[in-house]
Design a protein around this motif. Structure first.
Motif, mmCIF file in Angstrom:
data_model
loop_
_atom_site.group_PDB
_atom_site.id
_atom_site.type_symbol
_atom_site.label_atom_id
_atom_site.label_comp_id
_atom_site.label_asym_id
_atom_site.label_seq_id
_atom_site.Cartn_x
_atom_site.Cartn_y
_atom_site.Cartn_z
ATOM 1 N N VAL A 1 62.023 61.665 23.711
ATOM 2 C CA VAL A 1 61.520 63.003 23.702
ATOM 3 C C VAL A 1 60.144 63.233 23.762
ATOM 4 O O VAL A 1 59.270 62.695 23.099
ATOM 5 C CB VAL A 1 62.040 63.951 22.516
ATOM 6 C CG1 VAL A 1 61.665 65.344 22.510
ATOM 7 C CG2 VAL A 1 63.547 63.888 22.485
ATOM 8 N N LYS A 2 59.760 63.987 24.707
ATOM 9 C CA LYS A 2 58.239 64.249 25.131
ATOM 10 C C LYS A 2 58.190 65.764 25.281
ATOM 11 O O LYS A 2 58.683 66.183 25.867
ATOM 12 C CB LYS A 2 57.868 63.448 26.456
ATOM 13 C CG LYS A 2 56.393 63.743 26.616
ATOM 14 C CD LYS A 2 55.930 62.743 27.733
ATOM 15 C CE LYS A 2 54.389 62.735 28.048
ATOM 16 N NZ LYS A 2 53.902 61.674 28.717
ATOM 17 N N LEU A 3 57.307 66.120 24.569
ATOM 18 C CA LEU A 3 56.973 67.638 24.435
ATOM 19 C C LEU A 3 56.064 67.947 25.911
ATOM 20 O O LEU A 3 55.141 67.277 26.345
ATOM 21 C CB LEU A 3 55.845 68.044 23.346
ATOM 22 C CG LEU A 3 56.379 68.081 22.012
ATOM 23 C CD1 LEU A 3 55.392 68.518 20.945
ATOM 24 C CD2 LEU A 3 57.564 69.151 21.948
ATOM 25 N N PRO A 4 56.039 69.158 26.409
ATOM 26 C CA PRO A 4 55.541 69.613 27.589
ATOM 27 C C PRO A 4 54.124 69.921 26.995
ATOM 28 O O PRO A 4 53.868 70.296 25.746
ATOM 29 C CB PRO A 4 56.282 71.010 28.056
ATOM 30 C CG PRO A 4 57.234 71.339 27.023
ATOM 31 C CD PRO A 4 57.558 70.099 25.929
ATOM 32 N N GLU B 1 52.181 72.350 27.005
ATOM 33 C CA GLU B 1 51.869 73.750 26.268
ATOM 34 C C GLU B 1 52.511 73.702 24.738
ATOM 35 O O GLU B 1 52.169 74.548 24.014
ATOM 36 C CB GLU B 1 52.586 74.914 27.183
ATOM 37 C CG GLU B 1 53.975 74.538 27.424
ATOM 38 C CD GLU B 1 54.611 74.000 28.575
ATOM 39 O OE1 GLU B 1 55.762 74.180 28.794
ATOM 40 O OE2 GLU B 1 53.702 73.106 28.985
ATOM 41 N N LYS B 2 53.246 72.808 24.791
ATOM 42 C CA LYS B 2 53.527 72.693 23.082
ATOM 43 C C LYS B 2 52.849 71.712 22.309
ATOM 44 O O LYS B 2 53.272 71.689 20.949
ATOM 45 C CB LYS B 2 55.162 72.259 22.980
ATOM 46 C CG LYS B 2 56.077 73.491 23.579
ATOM 47 C CD LYS B 2 57.283 73.276 23.280
ATOM 48 C CE LYS B 2 58.374 74.468 23.747
ATOM 49 N NZ LYS B 2 59.820 73.913 23.905
ATOM 50 N N ALA B 3 52.046 71.002 22.773
ATOM 51 C CA ALA B 3 50.935 70.028 21.889
ATOM 52 C C ALA B 3 50.393 70.856 20.843
ATOM 53 O O ALA B 3 50.164 70.112 19.648
ATOM 54 C CB ALA B 3 50.085 69.292 22.833
ATOM 55 N N ALA C 1 52.504 71.488 17.970
ATOM 56 C CA ALA C 1 52.878 70.173 17.296
ATOM 57 C C ALA C 1 51.732 69.734 16.368
ATOM 58 O O ALA C 1 51.981 69.334 15.209
ATOM 59 C CB ALA C 1 53.245 69.065 18.229
ATOM 60 N N LEU D 1 55.371 63.863 14.924
ATOM 61 C CA LEU D 1 54.498 64.874 15.242
ATOM 62 C C LEU D 1 53.080 64.468 15.894
ATOM 63 O O LEU D 1 52.765 64.792 16.628
ATOM 64 C CB LEU D 1 54.385 66.034 14.184
ATOM 65 C CG LEU D 1 55.486 67.175 13.990
ATOM 66 C CD1 LEU D 1 55.361 67.666 12.523
ATOM 67 C CD2 LEU D 1 55.862 67.968 15.191
ATOM 68 N N LEU E 1 54.029 62.998 19.179
ATOM 69 C CA LEU E 1 54.086 64.038 20.086
ATOM 70 C C LEU E 1 52.855 64.894 20.525
ATOM 71 O O LEU E 1 52.874 65.141 21.672
ATOM 72 C CB LEU E 1 55.152 65.000 19.804
ATOM 73 C CG LEU E 1 56.891 64.391 19.748
ATOM 74 C CD1 LEU E 1 57.483 65.393 18.875
ATOM 75 C CD2 LEU E 1 57.162 64.095 20.939
ATOM 76 N N ARG E 2 52.147 65.024 19.539
ATOM 77 C CA ARG E 2 50.761 65.935 19.735
ATOM 78 C C ARG E 2 49.942 64.992 20.711
ATOM 79 O O ARG E 2 49.313 65.645 21.415
ATOM 80 C CB ARG E 2 50.225 66.080 18.319
ATOM 81 C CG ARG E 2 48.721 66.539 18.568
ATOM 82 C CD ARG E 2 47.939 66.488 17.374
ATOM 83 N NE ARG E 2 47.651 65.200 17.016
ATOM 84 C CZ ARG E 2 47.031 64.895 15.998
ATOM 85 N NH1 ARG E 2 46.684 65.714 15.104
ATOM 86 N NH2 ARG E 2 46.707 63.639 15.699
#
Length: 99
Positions: free
Chosen positions: A9-12, A14-16, A19, A65, A68-69
């Motif tokens: 799973v990798k965040l887009p 804009e969601k960093a 996170a 988190l 992901l961040r």
């Protein structure tokens, strides 16, 4: 052999920020409540029923988190999972012949 799903799973981008904010809150709570074995959380925009989580699960969440961040993809693989050679190569980002 049981099939293990290791899709990362990798965040887009804009969601960093979300996170990063969540990570700050989780780490702060864990530091302030070092004596708690279970952490109770409440979903803000859902039903207000509290959810009790083992501290270890919340610590794992903090680790996820943080990755992901930083823009890294994250997979959770049980410690006793059996992987195919292709799954192991995918996790290590190498060719299957190399693994």
């Amino acid at each position: 052999m049981t099939k293990t799903d290791i899709r990362p799973v990798k965040l887009p981008p804009e969601k960093a920020a979300a996170a990063a904010h969540a990570l700050t809150q989780v780490r702060s709570y864990l530091a302030a409540h070092q004596d708690l074995a279970d952490i109770t959380v409440t979903v803000k925009d859902g039903e207000r029923e509290p959810l009790a989580l083992p501290r270890e699960a919340v610590e794992l969440l903090a680790g996820m988190l943080a990755h992901l961040r930083a823009g890294r993809a994250v997979s959770i693989v049980p410690s006793d999972a059996e992987l195919t050679t292709q799954q192991a190569a995918d996790m290590l980002n190498v060719s299957r012949a190399h693994s």
